[in-house]
Write a protein that holds these residues in place. Structure first.
Motif, mmCIF file in Angstrom:
data_model
loop_
_atom_site.group_PDB
_atom_site.id
_atom_site.type_symbol
_atom_site.label_atom_id
_atom_site.label_comp_id
_atom_site.label_asym_id
_atom_site.label_seq_id
_atom_site.Cartn_x
_atom_site.Cartn_y
_atom_site.Cartn_z
ATOM 1 N N UNK A 25 35.348 -14.673 16.110
ATOM 2 C CA UNK A 25 36.523 -14.063 16.241
ATOM 3 C C UNK A 25 37.449 -15.003 16.517
ATOM 4 N N UNK B 248 51.515 -12.138 14.925
ATOM 5 C CA UNK B 248 50.538 -11.294 15.599
ATOM 6 C C UNK B 248 49.518 -10.255 14.897
ATOM 7 N N UNK B 249 50.132 -9.643 13.970
ATOM 8 C CA UNK B 249 49.542 -8.726 13.233
ATOM 9 C C UNK B 249 48.480 -9.212 12.374
ATOM 10 N N UNK C 75 45.623 -10.539 14.604
ATOM 11 C CA UNK C 75 44.811 -9.676 14.841
ATOM 12 C C UNK C 75 43.900 -9.067 13.847
ATOM 13 N N UNK D 295 39.854 -9.447 13.931
ATOM 14 C CA UNK D 295 38.892 -8.241 13.511
ATOM 15 C C UNK D 295 38.103 -8.471 12.494
ATOM 16 N N UNK E 140 35.327 -10.395 13.776
ATOM 17 C CA UNK E 140 34.373 -9.828 14.772
ATOM 18 C C UNK E 140 33.504 -8.692 13.876
ATOM 19 N N UNK F 19 52.000 -4.332 10.361
ATOM 20 C CA UNK F 19 51.705 -3.638 11.410
ATOM 21 C C UNK F 19 50.712 -2.600 11.024
ATOM 22 N N UNK G 77 34.913 -6.881 22.012
ATOM 23 C CA UNK G 77 35.752 -7.712 21.434
ATOM 24 C C UNK G 77 37.092 -7.003 20.742
ATOM 25 N N UNK G 78 36.277 -6.023 19.844
ATOM 26 C CA UNK G 78 37.272 -5.618 18.932
ATOM 27 C C UNK G 78 38.245 -4.381 19.798
ATOM 28 N N UNK H 161 40.884 -6.544 21.322
ATOM 29 C CA UNK H 161 42.022 -6.930 20.470
ATOM 30 C C UNK H 161 42.768 -5.645 19.880
ATOM 31 N N UNK I 282 46.026 -4.452 22.429
ATOM 32 C CA UNK I 282 47.408 -4.983 22.006
ATOM 33 C C UNK I 282 47.924 -4.365 20.509
ATOM 34 N N UNK I 283 46.864 -4.483 19.852
ATOM 35 C CA UNK I 283 47.413 -3.815 18.471
ATOM 36 C C UNK I 283 47.794 -2.432 18.523
ATOM 37 N N UNK J 67 51.178 -2.532 19.929
ATOM 38 C CA UNK J 67 51.968 -3.412 19.052
ATOM 39 C C UNK J 67 52.656 -2.634 17.816
ATOM 40 N N UNK J 68 51.687 -1.557 17.278
ATOM 41 C CA UNK J 68 52.136 -0.934 16.193
ATOM 42 C C UNK J 68 53.004 -0.017 16.370
ATOM 43 N N UNK K 21 56.167 -2.040 16.817
ATOM 44 C CA UNK K 21 56.798 -2.591 15.389
ATOM 45 C C UNK K 21 57.453 -1.348 14.818
#
Lengths: 192, 515, 1215
Positions: free
Chosen positions: A65, A117-118, A121, A125, A128, B192, B282-283, B286, B289-290, B293-294, B297
């Motif tokens: 990841x 950033x996107x 991610x 992902x 992962x 995004x 972990x997902x 992550x 913040x996603x 962020x979406x 955005x």
């Protein structure tokens, strides 16, 4: 060739059924202590701390990841800077027209952050999920265990420990005994 | 909420206050802080959990389902016709004009994206915070997320003037050497929302793999026991031919195949579980913040522009709060009927779960309300005449009615959840959740129609929707509901393995050890 | 595209044919009628094969597809394939312009180049003229592409137009390509029998010849007014053959009162010519001299010149100001009224009284002019005077005093609504003041132009009634629609045995027994004289598109003496007219054709003496008007008396004051509306759409049902009725648009009448397409104004080193000039780019030194960036002077013609989707003294009007660009904000982010699909369905394509935009590029200032728009280009400059020149400190007034007057 076909004749291994979490947990500890390596626990949900009981190492998913995140960020930054045709990334016509947008600099990096950033991610992902599948060698639509009707209740309320015949410690009788001694019901041979 | 299932003795208390002691309701709401309230009611073991959840899929289709599906698919069909008409005729069939170049399409987009925030939020953030009550609603919420994002993604797609050229949004090498403009918030949106949809879908799917495997195994078991579905009678129009044709649907074969393929060969191996859990957490890390962020955005679409009333730094947090707010409301809107329609669901989705959601709604609603008030304060404090006039126009101008609908539904109504009665009365909660959905739609409407009066009064105008606008929106609701009903019918609505994991018997009872 | 059905051979042949035609320059044949005979065949047959070829699907696809599938094959395909595609392209170029290759048959000369210089894609300009109503003409240049006229611009050599053209003249090119001119359309759609040339010839030989026995008795001609010498010659010819035939000239909008006024005052009929640049004081008595009255181009020019001298403050040196002062007294609200320094708003009867009062006050003071006494006595006795109230009398006295103080430099102008006596008395006043001569000159008018139309049509009606007319030939005019209602002309017309009509499709054509379709001025020969007598030959740009005749051709055929070819007729007239023969004549002819003017043909200007006693007698007899309301009839400034009703451009052009397109409702003032119980709610049905109420107007028992619109600034108790609407037989655009007022317009009250009004019961509100619904500026300083005294005092201040002014509270520079100190930027912190220094916004456009600062020359001028060849990249910019702009809308039309802007129809305009690249914003400014804050203009009895043209500003830091996700709009190195239509996907984000809202979106396939206005089906029962269908809602696939003839108007240099694409002003980039290419070809360094003009600049009658290179420091002997000078002027400001958009289009503050005695103390105090802010306090006070009730008082910037109005209205009326 013949060797392989002979091996194919050999069973996959042994499988024993447990009916509750505690017993399978205890059994796992014993198999770990017995030094088995090619064995597995089947359980309808991830039992807490069973990784310790089985003596498993840290999963490598995090590394995959992390790599994905780095790739995503790098890819995004490169793509944006390159297509904007700015600075040192100006490589002729490949980078497109160096268009003047609202008199902003070609490398307006502040405005490149959201996409960076996107993408980070997204790729992380992917890392992962696909990393997890890769480590688990999934998809695998065939497995000897699945042919056992009894094993089909693993997704419901039964717990299983299966030991592969390939395990160096595997010994049909001893292993069967170990299974039974840890409280396994229905110890069965799993055909290959 | 009058349809009670006979096996719902424990849930009776939910039909109204007073029919059970106020402090326990269905047994999930324990007032004693020293006692951990049960997450699953009904004294269930692993097998009964499996039976109940899988039963919703495997048992005979409930009578209401085809009716509900047909009507929502019909509405979706109307929406599709509207979209086709839009595409062959032009976006002028909507009420857009100068200066309001964005209308309902963007309102709907932002609304749906906002709704689509609850699922991943519940899965990810609540997972990180170890909120175990989430296990009963996360699958449900994630599915809703996926469908909401599908509806959301549809709108910017059809809203562009030349749909057939929309591929130019992507950085595809082309002979003109022209690339997308990565400085544009709309392009950020593409990335995004695209990322969010992809990751949410994968996250949802990954969570479902073990449950699908359960379904697969059960289908295979039934196959081995030669249980089939049918016979099905098919009327034939030709007289003299075979009058009636009947055949047996190999339902279990189909199910074992389809679920088998989807389950990817999951065999509940703990070595797999080990990696799976790691990937999941972990997902979740992550995705947190996603999620934030979406909608940030999405809010940049407005905040990065220079339109008065849009150009504010408060937008990202305010949009995120609003998204969670509307997402939870939509989860409740769907969950409450489902809870009473599906037998046994109330054991998993307890009154405590609903109460927790009500609390989050009050929290986020208050945050949104704070943002509304703050916008006014800053507009006044900032001494920008145009900005302050714009906000006055919002509240007292031509769209005053929309503003006050928004304010009432979003800020005032959720405050009722300060009262225990309100957050334990299911019918009441359902009503509030619908009001919140309406309010949040109007929030976006109020923001988008701010365009109607910007800098130069000479260009001011007024936007009103057309029939096509309205029916496209209604159609999107139909698409959403159709997808959701399909989900309820064919996929596990609750995360079976996760629910089992929070049962007391899921923990090994080791001597002297805590766990 | 594939191999298709066409072989290479065929394609090659087609290409050859195309090429041969392209070489077929306009010189053509010179032998009269030979080719013109087979008009319909001419060209069509020639192109038949190509036409068919173009019809094949594959070629169509190639033309219409946005990205031709095989475009890449152009690069790597075989040579043969390349040729095939090229062949197809050329063939289509021909096909698209198919009838465009119809060359005129006679030799015509280009304006500035020989015909053999025809270069494909390069326009040629020919001088010709366009005929308008009432015998008015304008000399124009027709821009033609390969023989296809596309745009009309004023002829710079013509003394009356001087390169400018009115809206109607500009739009008349669209009428050439009106598909409804096609006789076949008449036949099919209206079931009419339409004659061609042959039929007319038969009629002339047969029926007309029968009048030879009766010397023409029973024969009558009713013609529109025309100043054509050739037509006069035809009349003579007809008169010779049939001495007893009757001849009537008629034009419903004729300004008869003015002509009669000269007759009363001078004893002769004259046309008046005003040198307004000489006038220091101008008084308009109901005269809309800037807005489309006769000679309005000259008026505009003179007014602007006298109003403003030179490009900067130098023209307004303190004390010695040469700025004229304009007083307007009027009943309507006109753009002239909007320009006024002082405006008086009175109903017509009071307007007469006002005029007489001024006359009395002036004449009292004049003692040194003989004969004045006779008049002043009569004036003092005039009964009209009683009508004037005290407040207005005070202003009248002040005006008079000023007129007297400026003897020989004043001008009193009278409008068409005033009776002849008022015209006469004002001629007398002008004479007494000595203004005749320095300011006013007169020329004689041909009697057939001056003759009263009302009298003519009344006489004719009488003769028909008596049965004295058996054959009536009507040319051009439309009496069945617009004859005075009391004559019942339509029924009488129907009773005539033989009626022959030549003209466009209209009510009279439909009522006639025989109809002939008329040639447009751009496709026929003719000649005209403008009102100053200047002679122009109308030369055809193109062979007639249909089987049509011009007026002189028809009359020539009827006269029966053989010469019926327009060319020959004009030539025959030319010789005697110019008094030349033989080779000299040939030379003079060529010269006249070339320049578009006949040298020496202008009439002698006269300064006739006033017949004082007659004037006195007339003044005493001024009649009262009476009635509950006073109705004023005005010709629509757009469609005139209805003759341009089928012209989409004019229909869609918003009215300069009401901003209403596709209609002209009756107008009343807010107070009168309240009195009559007419609601002021403009949104009774839906907030997005404006609606008007329906009322019944009754005049002398006759009734008309019209929509009524409440218009601020109108005189109370007045109703303004606009002619030219409610046409029932007109064409696909004009039929059914608006409501006719002709039913209440009788011969006794053609201009003004007493009326009563009642709300029509049971009528649903009527849709109004209004492009600007908000009329207050909300204190935002969009239009900045300053009174001249304040400008004189502070305009020269050197602010460069004034730290307090130049630095904001954060000590950042904000580069304020005089205008900046009046705006928002003076009290907000400077808004700066986050990209400091190294990415300073100038980097793209200026040359930078090593510190990153712009390089400067010795004079401190900033230097433009250089290209890689070391040449300066020209930086384009525009400046619009709001002191000069009147808001006429000429720029909007010019832009529409130049840039292929589609007409979209009433429903779309009503929705707010107008496509005009330039809109003219119109705001009302409240002048109320006692309660300055929070007055809504509608409640203000006397609002002033300001206008501001808004097009793309070409911001250097364009907000639209940064938000476009596909890079469809980006900046060029020349500083223009460019649109790549192909790249645009239509997110419309750019439009949202444009603070000026100048972007226009193609919501539908406006450009390519046939458009009929949506009214066609409503020819009968107009009020039954007041909202037209919006045909755009039909998917384009199911709609007809635009008729090919409409495509011919399109400018080939400008892309026709497809659906889903954003568009906006390009600074006429095609003209910029053409100029750049030309200068390169001539090896010049740069495009010189003034080498070319943008379309809007070119058309602006007051030259308010200046365009050029903003870094051209050397032009005009080192003063810099005009636009640079304008930008450096203290009056320049950038709209919304606090947004840091750095627009390339800047505005110049509007100057007003009020009379010190007529302004209140508060305003006068403001001159001492114009920068004083209303609040006085700090900036924190700004929100202070924000209570829910509205009425937040913002800064009153200019001259202490309130520019700010409440945001919030009690009703929806201010949406």
């Amino acid at each position: 060739m013949s060797e392989q076909s002979v091996q194919q004749q050999e069973p996959y291994g042994l499988m024993g059924e447990y009916s509750d979490v505690t017993s399978v947990y205890r059994a796992a500890e014993q198999f770990r202590d017995a030094g088995y390596t090619m064995w597995d626990v089947g359980c309808p949900f991830p039992i807490h701390n069973l990784d310790e009981a089985m003596g498993l190492k840290q999963s490598k998913v995090a590394w995959i990841m992390g790599t994905g995140a780095a790739v995503g960020v790098a890819l995004a930054l490169f793509m944006q800077m390159w297509t904007a045709g700015g600075g040192t990334l100006d490589i002729g016509w490949l980078s497109g027209y160096r268009v003047n947008v609202a008199s902003k600099p070609l490398l307006a990096w502040e405005q490149f952050l959201p996409v960076t950033f996107e993408l980070g991610v997204l790729i992380s992902s992917f890392g992962a999920i696909f990393g997890m599948l890769m480590i688990n060698r999934l998809p695998m639509w065939y497995h000897p265990l699945m042919k056992k009707e009894r094993y089909l209740r693993v997704g419901d309320d039964k717990f299983f420990i299966s030991i592969e015949a390939k395990d160096p410690k595997f010994n049909d009788a001893k292993t069967r005994q170990l299974l039974e001694s840890t409280g396994a019901a229905h110890v069965e041979v799993v055909e290959a | 909420m009058t349809t009670l299932e006979p096996d719902q003795a424990t849930a009776l208390g939910l039909t109204g206050p007073g029919s059970a002691p106020a402090d326990t309701i269905d047994g999930s709401m324990v007032n004693d802080p020293a006692v951990r309230p049960p997450l699953v009611l009904g004294d269930r073991d692993f097998h009964s959990v499996t039976e109940t959840i899988c039963g919703w899929i495997e048992n005979k289709t409930p009578k209401w389902w085809p009716l509900a599906f047909m009507s929502s698919a019909g509405v979706a069909g109307i929406g599709t016709v509207m979209i086709l008409y839009l595409i062959i005729t032009g976006v002028g069939v909507w009420g857009l004009q100068n200066p309001v170049s964005w209308g309902w399409a963007i309102v709907n987009f932002v609304w749906w994206v906002g709704i689509g925030h609850a699922g991943t939020l519940i899965s990810a953030i609540l997972c990180l915070f170890k909120q175990q009550w989430r296990t009963s609603i996360n699958r449900f919420a994630e599915a809703m997320t996926i469908f909401a994002v599908i509806c959301a993604g549809m709108f910017p797609g059809i809203h562009v003037g030349r749909v057939w050229m929309a591929w130019m949004l992507f950085p595809i090498p082309n002979s003109n050497y022209i690339w997308p403009n990565f400085r544009s918030p709309l392009l950020w949106d593409v990335f995004a929302v695209g990322t969010y949809f992809t990751v949410s879908l994968l996250f949802w799917y990954m969570g479902m793999i073990p449950d699908i495997a359960t379904l697969r195994d059960r289908a295979m078991l039934r196959r081995k026991q030669s249980v089939t579905f049918g016979p099905v009678w098919v009327p034939h129009p030709l007289p003299g031919f075979i009058k009636n044709m009947t055949f047996t649907i190999p339902a279990n074969q189909i199910a074992s195949w389809v679920y088998g393929v989807l389950a990817l060969g999951w065999r509940f191996s703990f070595r797999h579980w080990n990696n799976y859990e790691k990937a999941y957490i972990l997902l979740a890390g992550v995705c947190t913040p996603l999620v934030l962020s979406v909608h940030s955005v999405v809010s940049f679409d407005f905040a990065v522009s220079n339109v008065p009333g849009w150009h504010t730094t408060i937008f990202p947090p305010y949009f995120v709060a609003g998204a969670i707010f509307s997402g939870f409301a939509m989860v409740l809107t769907l969950l409450i009927p489902a809870r009473s329609l599906y037998p046994g669901m109330k054991d998993f989705v307890t009154a405590k779960t609903i109460e927790n959601m009500c609390k989050i709604i009050t929290l986020t609603g208050s945050m949104v309300g704070f943002a509304y008030i703050m916008e006014f304060f800053i507009a006044w404090y900032g001494a920008n005449e145009i900005e302050s006039q714009t906000f006055m126009m919002r509240a007292f101008g031509p769209y005053w009615w929309a503003y006050w609908i928004m304010f009432t539904c979003n800020v005032l109504t959720p405050q009722v959840f300060w009262f225990r009665w309100c957050r334990t009365n299911i019918a009441f909660i359902f009503m509030i959740s619908i009001l919140v959905n309406i309010g949040m739609w109007f929030e976006r409407f109020v923001i988008v129609t701010t365009l109607s009066s910007d800098f130069l009064p000479g260009s001011w105008g007024y936007f009103s929707p057309t029939f096509v606008d309205v029916m496209t929106f209604v159609g999107s609701l139909g698409i959403f509901l159709s997808l959701f009903l399909l989900f309820c019918r064919f996929l596990p609505m609750l995360a079976i393995s996760e629910v089992k994991n929070v049962l007391p018997q899921a923990h090994a009872h080791l001597h002297g050890e805590e766990h | 595209m594939g191999a298709g059905r066409r072989t290479d051979e065929q394609v090659k042949k087609a290409v050859e044919q195309a090429m041969s035609t392209l070489h077929h320059a306009p010189s053509g044949t010179n032998n009269g009628q030979t080719t013109a005979g087979g008009v319909r065949g001419n060209g069509r047959t020639y192109w038949r094969s190509l036409d068919e070829m173009a019809e094949t699907g594959e070629f169509r696809d190639f033309l219409h597809r946005e990205f031709p599938e095989h475009a890449s094959e152009l690069l790597d395909g075989s040579r043969r394939h390349f040729l095939k595609i090229m062949g197809a392209s050329v063939a289509l170029a021909g096909a698209a312009t198919l009838p465009g290759c119809r060359r005129p048959d006679h030799k015509i000369l280009t304006y500035n180049e020989q015909p053999e210089d025809v270069t494909i894609g390069k326009p040629l300009y020919y001088a010709t003229a366009v005929r308008l109503a009432s015998g008015n003409v304008e000399g124009v240049l027709a821009e033609t592409f390969e023989g296809r006229p596309t745009k009309l611009e004023g002829n710079p050599l013509h003394p009356a137009t001087r390169g400018k053209s009115s809206n109607q003249a500009q739009a008349s090119i669209l009428s050439l390509y009106d598909p409804d001119r096609d006789p076949a359309v008449w036949k099919n759609d209206h079931d009419l029998d339409v004659w061609g040339k042959k039929d007319v010839a038969g009629f002339a030989d047969g029926h007309m010849a029968s009048f030879d026995n009766t010397r023409g008795a029973g024969l009558a001609f009713l013609v529109e007014k025309s100043s054509s010498p050739s037509r006069m010659a035809m009349v003579t010819r007809l008169g010779r053959r049939w001495p007893d035939a009757k001849w009537y000239s008629y034009d419903s909008g004729q300004n008869e009162n003015a002509i009669e006024g000269t007759l009363v005052a001078f004893g002769n009929e004259y046309s008046q010519h005003v040198s307004l640049e000489q006038a220091r004081v101008i008084l308009s008595i109901g005269s809309d001299f800037l807005g489309g009255e006769d000679n309005s181009l000259a008026m505009n020019r003179g007014y602007a010149a006298g109003r403003y001298v030179a490009g900067s403050r130098r023209g307004h040196e303190a004390g010695g100001s040469s700025m004229s002062r304009l007083y307007v007294a009027e009943s309507e609200m006109t753009i002239t009224g909007g320009q006024a320094d002082h405006r008086v708003r009175v109903k017509p009867s009071q307007l007469q009284a006002f005029a007489v009062h001024v006359a009395r006050a002036v004449l009292r003071e004049i003692e040194d002019v003989q004969g004045v006494g006779a008049v002043s006595g009569a004036v003092a006795r005039a009964t009209t005077l009683a009508a004037l109230d005290e407040q207005h009398a005070k202003i009248a006295d002040a005006v008079a005093a000023e007129l007297v103080a400026n003897r020989g430099a004043g001008a009193v102008l009278v409008g068409a609504s005033m009776p002849a006596a008022v015209h006469a008395i004002m001629h007398a006043v002008n004479a007494a003041l000595g203004n005749i001569g320095p300011v006013f000159k007169y020329t004689a008018i041909p009697s057939h132009v001056s003759a009263s139309s009302t009298k003519a049509i009344t006489l004719l009606a009488g003769r028909i009634e008596r049965g004295d007319v058996s054959t009536l030939v009507t040319i051009g005019c439309n009496p069945c629609y617009d004859a005075p209602a009391d004559l019942g002309f339509a029924e009488k017309y129907a009773s005539v045995g033989h009626t022959l009509y030549l003209g466009d499709l209209n009510e009279t054509a439909a009522a006639s027994k025989h109809r002939v379709s008329r040639s447009h001025d751009l496709e026929s020969w003719g000649d005209v004289r403008s009102s100053d007598g200047m002679y122009t030959v109308i030369q055809p740009m193109i062979a007639p598109l249909y089987d049509t005749l011009s007026d002189i051709e028809l009359l020539g055929m009827l006269s029966g003496d053989g010469v019926a070819d327009g060319y020959e007729i004009v030539r025959q007239t030319f010789g005697p007219f110019a008094n030349v023969k033989g080779a000299v004549m040939e030379k003079a002819w060529r010269r006249t054709l070339h320049d578009g003017i006949g040298y020496g043909s202008a009439s002698k200007t006269l300064t006739p003496g006033v017949q004082w006693s007659r004037v006195g007698a007339a003044v005493e007899n001024i009649k009262p008007i009476g009635g509950d309301l006073e109705a004023v009839f005005i010709a629509c400034p757009k469609v005139g008396d209805g003759r341009f009703a089928n012209n989409g451009w004019l229909q869609e052009l918003p009215h300069p004051v009401t901003k209403i397109a596709w209609d002209a409702p009756a107008l009343i003032s807010p107070a009168t509306a309240d009195r009559l119980g007419i609601t002021r709610d403009r949104h009774p049905k839906a907030a997005q759409y404006n609606h008007a109420q329906i009322i019944d107007v009754t005049i002398d028992g006759a009734k008309a049902r019209v929509a009524v619109w409440v218009q601020p600034g109108l005189a109370d108790d007045t109703i303004v009725l606009t002619m030219g609407y409610g046409r029932t037989v007109c064409g696909r655009i004009g039929t059914g648009v608006g409501m006719s007022v002709n039913a209440v317009r009788s011969s006794g009250g053609m201009r003004v009448a007493g009326a009563s009004v009642a709300r029509a019961k049971g009528e649903s509100p009527y849709l109004i397409a209004n492009t600007q619904d908000h009329w207050a500026m909300e204190g935002r300083g969009a239009v900045r104004e300053i009174d001249l005294p304040a400008w004189q005092k502070f305009g020269d201040e050197d602010l460069t080193h004034n730290h307090d002014v130049q630095m904001d509270p954060y000590d950042r520079s904000r580069n304020l000039n005089f205008a900046g100190r009046l705006g928002t930027e003076s009290h907000t912190p400077a808004n700066e780019s986050v990209y400091q220094k190294e990415h300073q916004n100038d980097h793209a456009y200026t040359e930078l030194d090593e510190n990153g600062d712009p390089k400067r020359d010795a004079n401190g001028n900033v230097l433009a960036a250089k290209n890689k060849y070391g040449k300066r990249i020209q930086q384009w910019g525009m400046s619009i002077d709001l002191t000069k702009c009147t808001g006429c809308g000429g720029c909007t039309l010019a832009c529409q013609a130049e840039n292929n802007i589609p007409v979209i129809g009433k429903m779309e305009v009503a929705k707010g989707r107008e496509m005009h690249w330039i809109r003219v914003d119109r705001y009302y400014v409240s002048t109320t003294e006692d309660d300055a804050y929070g007055v809504e203009p509608a409640d203000d009895p006397n609002p002033e009007m300001v206008v501001e043209p808004i097009a793309c500003m070409h911001c250097e830091t364009a907000p639209c660009e940064v938000v476009c996700p596909v890079n469809a709009t980006t900046h060029s190195k020349r500083g223009t904000n460019d649109m790549a239509y192909n790249r645009c996907i239509g997110t419309r984000y750019c439009s949202n982010n444009c603070p000026y809202k100048v972007r226009r979106f193609n919501y539908f396939d406006y450009g390519t699909k046939s458009f009929t206005g949506g009214y066609g089906q409503l020819a009968e029962g107009l009020s039954d369905a007041p909202e037209p269908s919006n045909m755009n809602l039909i998917p384009p696939r199911f709609r007809e394509a635009r008729p090919e003839v409409e495509w011919m108007q399109r400018n080939p240099h400008v892309t026709v935009r497809s659906r889903g694409v954003m568009e906006k002003c390009t600074y006429c980039i095609q003209r910029v590029n053409l100029a750049s290419v030309e200068t390169k070809l001539h090896d010049l360094d740069h495009v010189a200032d003034g080498y070319f003009q943008t379309a809007c600049q070119q058309s602006c009658p007051t030259d308010a728009i200046v365009f050029g290179d903003i870094y051209d420091n050397d032009a005009h002997n080192g003063a810099g280009s005009l636009v640079k000078q304008a930008r450096n002027d203290g009056r320049s400001y950038a709209l919304l400059s606090f947004q840091n958009t750095r627009p390339r289009t800047t505005f110049m503050i509007r100057l007003r020149n009020p009379n010190e005695q007529l302004v209140d103390d508060r305003r006068r105090e403001g001159w001492k400190d114009p920068f004083h802010h209303g609040h006085g306090g700090g900036h924190g006070d700004h929100g202070g007034g924000h209570d829910a009730g509205g009425g937040d008082g913002h800064d009153e910037h200019a001259n202490g007057r309130i520019m700010s109005l409440p945001v919030l209205m009690n009703s929806g009326a201010m949406v």
